[in-house]
Design a protein around this motif. Structure first.
Motif, PDB file in Angstrom:
ATOM      1  N   LEU A  21       0.787  -1.227   0.000  1.00  0.00           N
ATOM      2  CA  LEU A  21       0.000   0.000   0.000  1.00  0.00           C
ATOM      3  C   LEU A  21       0.822   1.282   0.000  1.00  0.00           C
ATOM      4  CD1 LEU A  21      -3.027   1.032   0.598  1.00  0.00           C
ATOM      5  CD2 LEU A  21      -2.355   0.916   2.997  1.00  0.00           C
ATOM      6  N   THR A  22       0.517   2.187  -0.891  1.00  0.00           N
ATOM      7  CA  THR A  22       1.109   3.518  -0.831  1.00  0.00           C
ATOM      8  C   THR A  22       0.525   4.172   0.419  1.00  0.00           C
ATOM      9  OG1 THR A  22       1.324   3.783  -3.221  1.00  0.00           O
ATOM     10  CG2 THR A  22       1.196   5.800  -1.907  1.00  0.00           C
ATOM     11  N   THR A  23       1.391   4.796   1.218  1.00  0.00           N
ATOM     12  CA  THR A  23       0.906   5.282   2.503  1.00  0.00           C
ATOM     13  C   THR A  23       1.724   6.481   2.987  1.00  0.00           C
ATOM     14  OG1 THR A  23       0.367   4.512   4.754  1.00  0.00           O
ATOM     15  CG2 THR A  23       2.402   3.718   3.809  1.00  0.00           C
ATOM     16  N   ILE A  24       1.327   7.034   4.118  1.00  0.00           N
ATOM     17  CA  ILE A  24       2.057   8.155   4.709  1.00  0.00           C
ATOM     18  C   ILE A  24       2.764   7.623   5.947  1.00  0.00           C
ATOM     19  CG2 ILE A  24       1.880  10.469   5.687  1.00  0.00           C
ATOM     20  CD1 ILE A  24       1.013  10.350   2.778  1.00  0.00           C
ATOM     21  N   GLY A  25       4.092   7.731   5.986  1.00  0.00           N
ATOM     22  CA  GLY A  25       4.856   7.188   7.096  1.00  0.00           C
ATOM     23  C   GLY A  25       5.222   8.239   8.126  1.00  0.00           C
ATOM     24  N   GLN A  26       5.042   7.869   9.388  1.00  0.00           N
ATOM     25  CA  GLN A  26       5.417   8.799  10.454  1.00  0.00           C
ATOM     26  C   GLN A  26       6.898   8.590  10.785  1.00  0.00           C
ATOM     27  OE1 GLN A  26       2.758   9.359  13.720  1.00  0.00           O
ATOM     28  NE2 GLN A  26       1.088   8.251  12.727  1.00  0.00           N
ATOM     29  N   ASP A  27       7.557   9.645  11.194  1.00  0.00           N
ATOM     30  CA  ASP A  27       8.972   9.594  11.530  1.00  0.00           C
ATOM     31  C   ASP A  27       9.119   9.104  12.960  1.00  0.00           C
ATOM     32  OD1 ASP A  27      11.584   9.980  12.146  1.00  0.00           O
ATOM     33  OD2 ASP A  27      11.557  12.163  11.904  1.00  0.00           O
ATOM     34  N   ILE A  28       9.185   7.788  13.113  1.00  0.00           N
ATOM     35  CA  ILE A  28       9.192   7.179  14.437  1.00  0.00           C
ATOM     36  C   ILE A  28      10.333   7.637  15.324  1.00  0.00           C
ATOM     37  CG2 ILE A  28       9.507   4.988  15.619  1.00  0.00           C
ATOM     38  CD1 ILE A  28       7.741   3.772  13.438  1.00  0.00           C
ATOM     39  N   ASP A  29      11.545   7.597  14.819  1.00  0.00           N
ATOM     40  CA  ASP A  29      12.677   7.999  15.641  1.00  0.00           C
ATOM     41  C   ASP A  29      12.616   9.473  16.003  1.00  0.00           C
ATOM     42  OD1 ASP A  29      13.744   5.467  15.757  1.00  0.00           O
ATOM     43  OD2 ASP A  29      14.876   5.720  13.903  1.00  0.00           O
ATOM     44  N   GLY A  30      12.151  10.274  15.061  1.00  0.00           N
ATOM     45  CA  GLY A  30      12.006  11.700  15.333  1.00  0.00           C
ATOM     46  C   GLY A  30      10.990  11.934  16.433  1.00  0.00           C
ATOM     47  N   LEU A  31       9.856  11.282  16.331  1.00  0.00           N
ATOM     48  CA  LEU A  31       8.813  11.415  17.346  1.00  0.00           C
ATOM     49  C   LEU A  31       9.347  10.997  18.718  1.00  0.00           C
ATOM     50  CD1 LEU A  31       5.811   9.837  15.367  1.00  0.00           C
ATOM     51  CD2 LEU A  31       5.886  12.187  16.218  1.00  0.00           C
ATOM     52  N   ALA A  32      10.015   9.858  18.741  1.00  0.00           N
ATOM     53  CA  ALA A  32      10.532   9.339  20.006  1.00  0.00           C
ATOM     54  C   ALA A  32      11.557  10.290  20.613  1.00  0.00           C
ATOM     55  CB  ALA A  32      11.155   7.962  19.791  1.00  0.00           C
ATOM     56  N   ALA A  33      12.463  10.744  19.792  1.00  0.00           N
ATOM     57  CA  ALA A  33      13.524  11.622  20.301  1.00  0.00           C
ATOM     58  C   ALA A  33      12.941  12.909  20.876  1.00  0.00           C
ATOM     59  CB  ALA A  33      14.511  11.937  19.179  1.00  0.00           C
ATOM     60  N   ARG A  34      11.982  13.474  20.169  1.00  0.00           N
ATOM     61  CA  ARG A  34      11.413  14.733  20.645  1.00  0.00           C
ATOM     62  C   ARG A  34      10.592  14.547  21.914  1.00  0.00           C
ATOM     63  NH1 ARG A  34      11.703  18.905  17.381  1.00  0.00           N
ATOM     64  NH2 ARG A  34      11.686  19.958  19.407  1.00  0.00           N
TER      65      ARG A  34
END
Lengths: 333, 333
Positions: free
Chosen positions: B284-297
Motif C-alpha cells: 500500500l502507498t501510505t504516509i509514514g510517520q517519523d518514528i525515531d524523530g517522534l521518540a527523540a522529541r
DNA sequence: ATGAAAGCGCTAACAC
DNA sequence: GTGTTAGCGCTTTCAT
C-alpha cells in the motif's frame, strides 16, 4: 506550573491526621489493627493530600516486590495478545507485572538485566533465542518461566502450546475434508518449527498418507511463505499446512497471483490465529493458541516457584484448537 | 536447586573486598574518589559474587528514579514501533523506561496509576481517550508528554505527526499522477481524524479541486474501510485517501472483490506505514510517520520538564513522508 | 583515598 | 487500638 514539587509521604499524612506513621501504614495497607474512625479519617486525609504509597520504599522494606518481570518482543503480535492475559492472571494472583521489551536494537540480555535490577521475584520469558546455558544462569538467581519455547533444564519451567497437536488438528481437518496430498511449509529454525513439522509428519502417517508427506523449507516471515509457494507451484498439492499465519499469508498471495483459487484449488491452514488471519480478505483457517490458559499457567508456575511449593510437572503443554475460516474446503481434484 | 537464596548487597561486596560500603558504592557508580587498585579489586569481587545494585534502594536514597513511564496499548502495532525508538532515545538521555500496558481489560487509568506508584519522573502517553481534565490532574503531579493525540492544556506537552501535512502529501501525490476525483475515508472520532480530514479538504481546495471534495465516514478498523468502499462503489472516484492502513486494507479488499482494479480503476493511499501496508499482496502507498524523530522529541520534552529547562514550543509536530508503493498510479478515466 | 554515620519512605515487631 | 523503634540497601555528607 506543576504542583508536584514534593512527594507526599506517610509522615505528611500522619501529621495532618494527627496519628503516627505506623498507623497510617496499617490503614493504607488495609491491615487489621486500626479503629474504624481513625481509618476513615486517615483515608480522607490521604485522599486530600493526593498521597500515593511509594512502591520502592515499600518493597525495599518488606523484602518482597510481588513483581513479576516479563520479557517480550515488540515485533511479535502474539506477544501482545499474551500480555493481556498475563496482566489478568498476575493481578488475580496478587502480583504486579513489570515489562521489559526486546526491540531490534535492544537484546534479551539487556531486557533481562533491567528486570533483575528491579528485583522482581520471577521472570517470564516470551520466546527468544537465549541459549539454555544462559537461561540456566538466570534461573540460578530467580525462578524463570519460558513461554513459547523449550528449555532443556530442570530449573526452568516451560509453558507452551502443544505444537504437535496443533499440526495434528490441521491435518485431521484437511483429511476430513477429503484431502490426501497435503504439504507442510515449516518454520525453519524458529522455536516450535521442529515440533509442528514432526506433528504434521506423524499425523500424515496416522492417516496412512505417508507417501504424500512433503515438507517445504520455510520460515516465520511472509516472504518465506511466498518462496515456498513458488516451489509448490510446479506440482501443487490440494492442501498446505503452514508454520504460522504470516508465512501462510505470503503463500496465499503467491498462489492466487498464479491463478490458483483458495480453497478451490488449494486449501491453506495457518497457525496462531493472529489478528492478521482474521482480516476479511485473508480469513485464514488456522490453529489458535489458548492465550488465557497459557497466561494463567505461566503465572501459576512462577508463583509456585516463588512461594516454594513447586508441585506439578515442570513443563506445561496446552492444547490449541482449530479455527475454521474460509481458506479450507473440499479438494476439487 | 537455585542459589538465589539471598541477594548480594553492597555490604557483602565490601566485606569480601575488605573495604567500606561507601567505597564500593563509589566504585559501582563509577564516581570519582577511589584508587585504581581498589576499584579493580572491588569490581572483581562484585563480579564474582554476582552483585547487582538494587535499583529500588538506590533510587529511594538518591531521591530520583531516572525512570520514564510509558503507557502504550498492546493492540496498536504502531505503538510497538514507537517503543523501539523510545528505548533508544531514553537510553541516550540517561533514563530508563518503565512500561505499563493498556489491554482490552486494563484501562489507561490503571496503567497510569501503576506508573505513579513506581515514582517515575515523567509519563509518556501513547494515544488513548483520556479526557483533557484527567490529563491535567496527572500533569499537576508530574510532567506528561502526550503522543499521537492532542491536548488542550498548557501543562501537557504533545508530540505528534503533522496529520494535515500527511493528507496534503497524499493528495499532492495523487494530483501529480493526474487524479482529480479524489475521495477521503475518514477515521470517525479517532484522534487525528479531524486533522487528516481537514488536511484533505484544504489540499483539494489548494489544487482547485473543491468541487470534487467527497468525505466518506469511516473509522480505524478494517470493517470501516470495507463499509466505506461499498458506499463508494455506486460512483467510484479515481482515487481515495484513507484514514489509516487498516481501514485502507478493508477498502482495497471490497474494491477488488467488486471487480475494480487497484490502481487501474482506483488508486488508494493509507496512513501510518504499518507492517501491514508492507505485506507483498497489499503493498500500500501510505504516509509514514517519523518514528525515531517522534521518540527523540518526546524524550527531549520529558527530560526538559524534569530538569526544569522548559524551552521551545509546547507542541512538537513532526512532518510525515509519503511512501509510494503499488496502490497508486495514473487514472485510466 | 577511604570510612563512619545519617537517613530516603516505608513495614513489622513490639510496647503502651 | 495506637505509637515506638529498628531497619530494608543504598547514597551522601563529613571526617579521617
Amino acid at each position: 506550573m506543576r504542583s508536584g514539587e514534593r512527594r507526599i509521604t506517610l509522615a505528611d499524612v500522619a501529621a495532618e491526621a494527627g496519628v503516627s506513621v505506623a498507623c497510617v501504614s496499617i490503614v493504607m495497607r488495609g491491615a487489621p489493627g486500626a479503629g474504624e474512625a481513625t481509618r476513615e479519617r486517615v483515608l480522607k486525609v490521604a485522599e486530600e493530600l493526593g498521597y500515593r504509597p511509594d512502591s520502592r520504599a515499600r518493597l525495599l522494606r518488606s523484602g518482597r516486590s510481588r513483581l513479576l518481570g516479563v520479557v517480550f518482543d515488540v515485533r511479535h503480535p502474539f506477544h501482545h495478545d499474551l500480555l493481556t492475559g498475563l496482566y489478568d492472571a498476575a493481578g488475580a494472583a496478587g502480583y504486579q507485572l513489570t515489562l521489559s521489551a526486546v526491540t531490534p536494537r535492544r537484546g534479551e540480555r539487556t531486557a533481562v538485566g533491567d528486570l533483575l535490577q528491579d528485583r522482581c521475584e520471577a521472570i517470564v520469558l516470551f520466546g527468544g533465542n537465549m541459549r539454555s546455558a544462559e537461561l540456566a544462569s538466570i534461573a540460578s538467581r530467580l525462578p524463570v518461566v519460558a513461554m513459547m519455547r523449550s528449555a532443556r533444564r530442570r530449573d526452568v519451567d516451560v509453558v507452551h502450546n502443544d505444537d504437535a497437536l496443533g499440526s495434528h488438528q490441521a491435518v485431521d481437518h484437511l483429511v476430513s475434508l477429503g484431502h490426501r496430498r497435503i504439504a507442510h511449509v515449516d518454520g525453519g529454525t524458529v522455536h516450535g518449527s521442529a515440533e509442528r513439522r514432526a506433528g504434521y509428519q506423524e499425523a500424515m502417517r496416522r492417516h496412512g498418507l505417508a507417501e504424500f508427506i512433503r515438507v517445504i523449507p520455510g520460515g516465520a516471515a511472509e516472504e518465506d511463505g511466498a518462496r515456498a509457494a513458488e516451489r509448490l507451484l510446479v506440482d501443487p498439492p490440494t492442501a498446505v499446512t503452514v508454520f504460522n499465519d504470516l508465512s501462510a499469508t505470503g503463500l496465499l498471495d503467491v498462489l492466487r497471483r498464479n491463478g490458483l483459487s483458495v480453497p478451490g484449488d488449494v486449501s491453506v491452514v495457518g497457525y496462531d490465529d493472529t489478528s492478521l488471519s482474521r482480516l476479511a480478505h485473508i480469513d485464514l483457517t488456522t490453529i489458535g493458541q489458548d492465550i488465557d490458559g497459557l497466561a494463567a499457567r505461566a503465572i501459576e508456575r512462577a508463583v509456585e516457584r516463588i512461594e516454594g511449593t513447586p508441585s506439578g510437572p515442570r513443563a506445561v503443554i496446552i492444547p490449541p484448537r482449530l479455527v475454521v475460516r474460509t481458506t479450507t474446503g473440499a479438494p476439487s481434484r
